[in-house]
Write a protein that holds these residues in place. Structure first.
Motif, mmCIF file in Angstrom:
data_model
loop_
_atom_site.group_PDB
_atom_site.id
_atom_site.type_symbol
_atom_site.label_atom_id
_atom_site.label_comp_id
_atom_site.label_asym_id
_atom_site.label_seq_id
_atom_site.Cartn_x
_atom_site.Cartn_y
_atom_site.Cartn_z
ATOM 1 N N PRO B 321 -52.782 -10.071 9.890
ATOM 2 C CA PRO B 321 -53.733 -12.267 10.425
ATOM 3 C C PRO B 321 -54.052 -13.101 9.768
ATOM 4 C CG PRO B 321 -52.510 -10.161 11.937
ATOM 5 C CD PRO B 321 -52.574 -9.612 10.879
ATOM 6 N N GLU B 322 -56.017 -11.553 9.544
ATOM 7 C CA GLU B 322 -57.401 -12.431 8.823
ATOM 8 C C GLU B 322 -56.927 -13.102 7.653
ATOM 9 O OE1 GLU B 322 -56.323 -9.403 10.416
ATOM 10 O OE2 GLU B 322 -58.002 -9.016 12.304
ATOM 11 N N ARG B 323 -55.802 -11.876 7.127
ATOM 12 C CA ARG B 323 -55.610 -12.653 5.763
ATOM 13 C C ARG B 323 -55.262 -13.752 5.262
ATOM 14 N NH1 ARG B 323 -55.244 -7.796 3.716
ATOM 15 N NH2 ARG B 323 -53.738 -6.634 4.905
ATOM 16 N N GLN B 324 -53.763 -14.209 6.180
ATOM 17 C CA GLN B 324 -53.755 -15.385 6.628
ATOM 18 C C GLN B 324 -54.523 -16.379 7.006
ATOM 19 O OE1 GLN B 324 -50.806 -14.999 9.873
ATOM 20 N NE2 GLN B 324 -48.832 -14.458 8.402
ATOM 21 N N HIS B 325 -55.775 -16.721 7.638
ATOM 22 C CA HIS B 325 -56.893 -16.862 7.967
ATOM 23 C C HIS B 325 -57.408 -17.024 6.526
ATOM 24 C CE1 HIS B 325 -60.509 -19.064 10.406
ATOM 25 N NE2 HIS B 325 -59.561 -19.358 10.478
ATOM 26 N N VAL B 326 -57.629 -16.098 6.064
ATOM 27 C CA VAL B 326 -58.997 -16.486 4.979
ATOM 28 C C VAL B 326 -58.126 -17.597 3.654
ATOM 29 C CG1 VAL B 326 -59.501 -15.058 2.291
ATOM 30 C CG2 VAL B 326 -59.736 -14.344 5.259
ATOM 31 N N LYS B 327 -56.885 -17.259 3.866
ATOM 32 C CA LYS B 327 -56.125 -17.564 2.728
ATOM 33 C C LYS B 327 -55.765 -19.825 3.646
ATOM 34 C CE LYS B 327 -51.151 -18.292 0.662
ATOM 35 N NZ LYS B 327 -50.907 -18.459 1.184
ATOM 36 N N LYS B 328 -55.810 -19.522 4.372
ATOM 37 C CA LYS B 328 -55.819 -21.060 4.288
ATOM 38 C C LYS B 328 -57.154 -21.560 4.937
ATOM 39 C CE LYS B 328 -56.425 -22.943 9.547
ATOM 40 N NZ LYS B 328 -56.091 -23.173 10.916
ATOM 41 N N CYS B 329 -58.596 -21.438 4.743
ATOM 42 C CA CYS B 329 -60.035 -21.522 4.490
ATOM 43 C C CYS B 329 -60.521 -21.950 3.337
ATOM 44 C CB CYS B 329 -60.898 -20.498 5.082
ATOM 45 S SG CYS B 329 -60.973 -20.020 6.425
ATOM 46 N N ASP B 330 -59.275 -21.251 2.614
ATOM 47 C CA ASP B 330 -59.432 -21.464 0.877
ATOM 48 C C ASP B 330 -58.993 -22.205 0.022
ATOM 49 O OD1 ASP B 330 -60.751 -18.762 0.567
ATOM 50 O OD2 ASP B 330 -59.401 -17.463 0.133
ATOM 51 N N GLU B 331 -57.453 -22.802 1.144
ATOM 52 C CA GLU B 331 -56.407 -23.950 0.524
ATOM 53 C C GLU B 331 -57.636 -25.311 1.126
ATOM 54 O OE1 GLU B 331 -52.894 -21.627 0.606
ATOM 55 O OE2 GLU B 331 -53.215 -23.240 3.022
ATOM 56 N N LEU B 332 -58.348 -25.140 2.263
ATOM 57 C CA LEU B 332 -58.679 -26.282 2.928
ATOM 58 C C LEU B 332 -60.492 -26.235 2.118
ATOM 59 C CD1 LEU B 332 -58.589 -25.558 6.557
ATOM 60 C CD2 LEU B 332 -57.822 -27.284 5.244
ATOM 61 N N GLY B 333 -61.207 -25.124 1.263
ATOM 62 C CA GLY B 333 -62.351 -25.180 1.054
ATOM 63 C C GLY B 333 -63.056 -24.998 1.644
ATOM 64 N N GLY B 334 -62.985 -24.551 3.018
ATOM 65 C CA GLY B 334 -63.954 -24.126 4.003
ATOM 66 C C GLY B 334 -63.129 -23.675 5.162
ATOM 67 N N ILE B 335 -64.139 -23.086 6.488
ATOM 68 C CA ILE B 335 -63.715 -22.967 7.346
ATOM 69 C C ILE B 335 -63.408 -23.864 8.699
ATOM 70 C CG2 ILE B 335 -64.466 -21.416 9.651
ATOM 71 C CD1 ILE B 335 -65.617 -20.003 7.019
ATOM 72 N N PRO B 336 -62.685 -24.306 9.182
ATOM 73 C CA PRO B 336 -62.389 -25.054 10.067
ATOM 74 C C PRO B 336 -62.819 -24.853 11.209
ATOM 75 C CG PRO B 336 -60.086 -23.625 10.150
ATOM 76 C CD PRO B 336 -61.285 -23.102 9.204
ATOM 77 N N TYR B 337 -63.698 -25.711 12.301
ATOM 78 C CA TYR B 337 -63.837 -25.678 13.575
ATOM 79 C C TYR B 337 -63.738 -26.545 14.551
ATOM 80 C CZ TYR B 337 -66.987 -22.179 10.914
ATOM 81 O OH TYR B 337 -67.575 -21.425 10.793
#
Lengths: 363, 363
Positions: B321-337
């Motif tokens: 699950p963490e790997r998926q979130h890391v991938k999502k952040c990488d695609e977004l160019g940062g962390i979503p809040y």
């Protein structure tokens, strides 16, 4: 009317098991090691792992699945670690060898971490972790086992009950002994519910479609399996699944033994099991002084808590139920067994020409 | 309508947290270590342990509960073990020091087992265990925490969520990362249910009489507490209780830190916390060759299992699950809040005179 129970003296039990094992071909020393292990399980109240399993250990030898002589071999070691080839000897023979090695290393460097491959069923994990207590060390034991647990979201068994045992010394011979499967219960408890015609709680197992079931037969006989500790995904079962995999990392993966679904079926004697096991000894005296004081303090604090209304008894810590059973046995002068269980053991003995088990008295 | 989310670049987040922490008195190096730790939590999707907790770490320094300079000290060591005084520095500063020590020892003897006392909240346990992965080692981290878990049969909190993290390397940068509380859920999840006016499952917590409840308020605000992993006694909760105590053995008991109910209340800043922590590094190469192959084999076997009908998604292993979130952040160019979380962080910054957090873009 309750079934008659008989008390068996520990020395008689040890002799009986040793006789049965040597009769099918085990060397006397290995037979005695197994006898001590099974005896310890029953003495501590874990009847599922004691005399009850004698037939399985005998069958493994009768069918040439387990070696009857020789000793485990250290393949690789550092001052604090060891990789051991169990040479397909009986699990307790391999485990005792490894735990003694871990203890020796812990005395020298503070810690010993030993893994074994080519091992076999090793009985209760607590027997090994508790060996460390005699040296005022913390002991740990882990073992992979035949697939019976269905990973979260899956419908097929992959991991075993993969137990964790951690023993730590406290003051006045008190101790903490965690000895637990990473599943909510052992498969044997599902079997008992099936025999009694009772449903199981909806937190124990799934059917062969991966759906939670209260039917013990679906879990036990129809290719379902146990849930991991924690139950379903919603209630945190993925944690138990992760813990089960952690145990596999320490055992099969680290040692190069069989792992996961490569491990033979629980009741199979058609191939060697090549189980992986892990043994750790840790010396509290290389850390902060006063370890056993703090250990006793925490344990007694918990024991003295007010129990919740309707609770099954006083608050306990890991090892207390076993302590109660040991006390009961000491008062009885031996270990109590149902007549039926002794009859099964006598049947095994008769087949190989061993005298029946001696009963000290009926209860 | 869903709340607006903003993406924050990791470098901006790191700078922001560092600025806030130095502004309240932390030395820049320690502030940066904390920033990396909180950032890692959010990056991996554990928002409860990231930016969300900045205010708590700031308050600890503002109220002189945590030291702002100096470094941890090795009090005792062997070739494979270490006892560290955290000198009441920030948890991530202590933890990083200890994990680096454990890694160094593992490279020399195959294993390093280090415990720390006088430490503070150390964020996500996985940050430490994963440090070992960069060296092709297995990493483990344990921490005791403020009382929030009610032992089986009791009615009062004694142990904390006491997390366990174990990270193990696999092939092609894949890895197993278990990072779990020994309670079914974190207290934060109960808080969220309370805020949303929803009941909690009957496997999460008890009220202040030790009775299972589905009322989040009873657990969270009225002196109830979490059940251990496994839930009630019938469903195996005594195992989670035992695991929580095992973590305490490795942390407070071994290191001589506070333990059990001696640990300050979660939200308290009125006394120093003196937490105990434990860090282990283990070198697979001192055991059987081919560790990462077997690790990948087991993980991929599980991932490729057919999911059960109605399951929440594909079968995963710890860390996915963490790997998926890391991938999502990488695609977004940062962390979503969520906008609201950033507004809270900006409020903290404003109070100490730091520029608001930079938003890369709205989602």
């Amino acid at each position: 009317m309750a079934e008659t129970e008989y008390v068996v003296q520990q020395s008689d039990l040890r002799e009986f098991i040793t006789n049965c094992m040597t009769q099918v071909g085990a060397c006397p020393e290995h037979a005695d090691t197994l006898a001590q292990n099974l005896l310890a399980a029953d003495y501590r109240g874990h009847y599922s792992h004691g005399l009850n399993r004698l037939g399985m250990y005998m069958a493994d030898i009768e069918q040439n699945m387990v070696e009857t002589k020789g000793e485990p071999k250290i393949l690789k070691q550092t001052v604090s670690t060891g990789l051991v080839d169990g040479n397909n000897l009986q699990g307790p023979v391999v485990g005792k060898f490894c735990m003694e090695l871990a203890i020796q290393k812990a005395k020298e460097t503070g810690i010993g971490w030993v893994t074994a491959r080519h091992s076999n069923h090793f009985g209760i994990a607590g027997w090994y972790s508790m060996m460390a207590l005699e040296h005022n060390l913390i002991g740990m034991a882990y073992c992979n086992t035949s697939p019976c647990m269905v990973p979260t979201r899956a419908r097929k068994k992959v991991l075993g009950t993969n137990p964790i045992s951690v023993a730590a010394p406290a003051n006045n011979d008190d101790n903490f002994v965690l000895d637990m499967a990473t599943t909510p219960v052992a498969l044997g408890k599902v079997e008992i519910k099936h025999v009694m015609g009772q449903p199981i709680p909806p937190t124990w197992g799934v059917d062969n479609q991966g759906q939670v079931t209260t039917d013990p037969k679906a879990v036990y006989l129809e290719d379902g399996g146990l849930l991991p500790l924690g139950g379903t995904e919603e209630t945190g079962g993925y944690k138990g699944y992760g813990l089960g995999m952690m145990v596999e990392v320490f055992c099969g993966i680290l040692s190069g033994a069989n792992f996961g679904s490569n491990i033979r079926h629980w009741s199979s004697h058609s191939e060697i099991s090549n189980l992986g096991q892990c043994f750790v000894a840790l010396d509290p005296s290389v850390f902060a002084p006063g370890f056993t004081d703090r250990m006793s303090d925490l344990m007694d604090h918990c024991r003295n808590l007010q129990p919740a209304e309707g609770s099954a008894g006083p608050v306990q810590v890991a090892g207390d139920p076993e302590r109660q059973h040991v006390k009961k046995c000491d008062e009885l002068g031996g270990i109590p067994y149902p007549a039926q269980q002794l009859a099964v053991a006598d049947g095994l003995a008769k087949k190989c020409g061993v005298e029946p088990i001696k009963r000290l008295k009926a209860l």
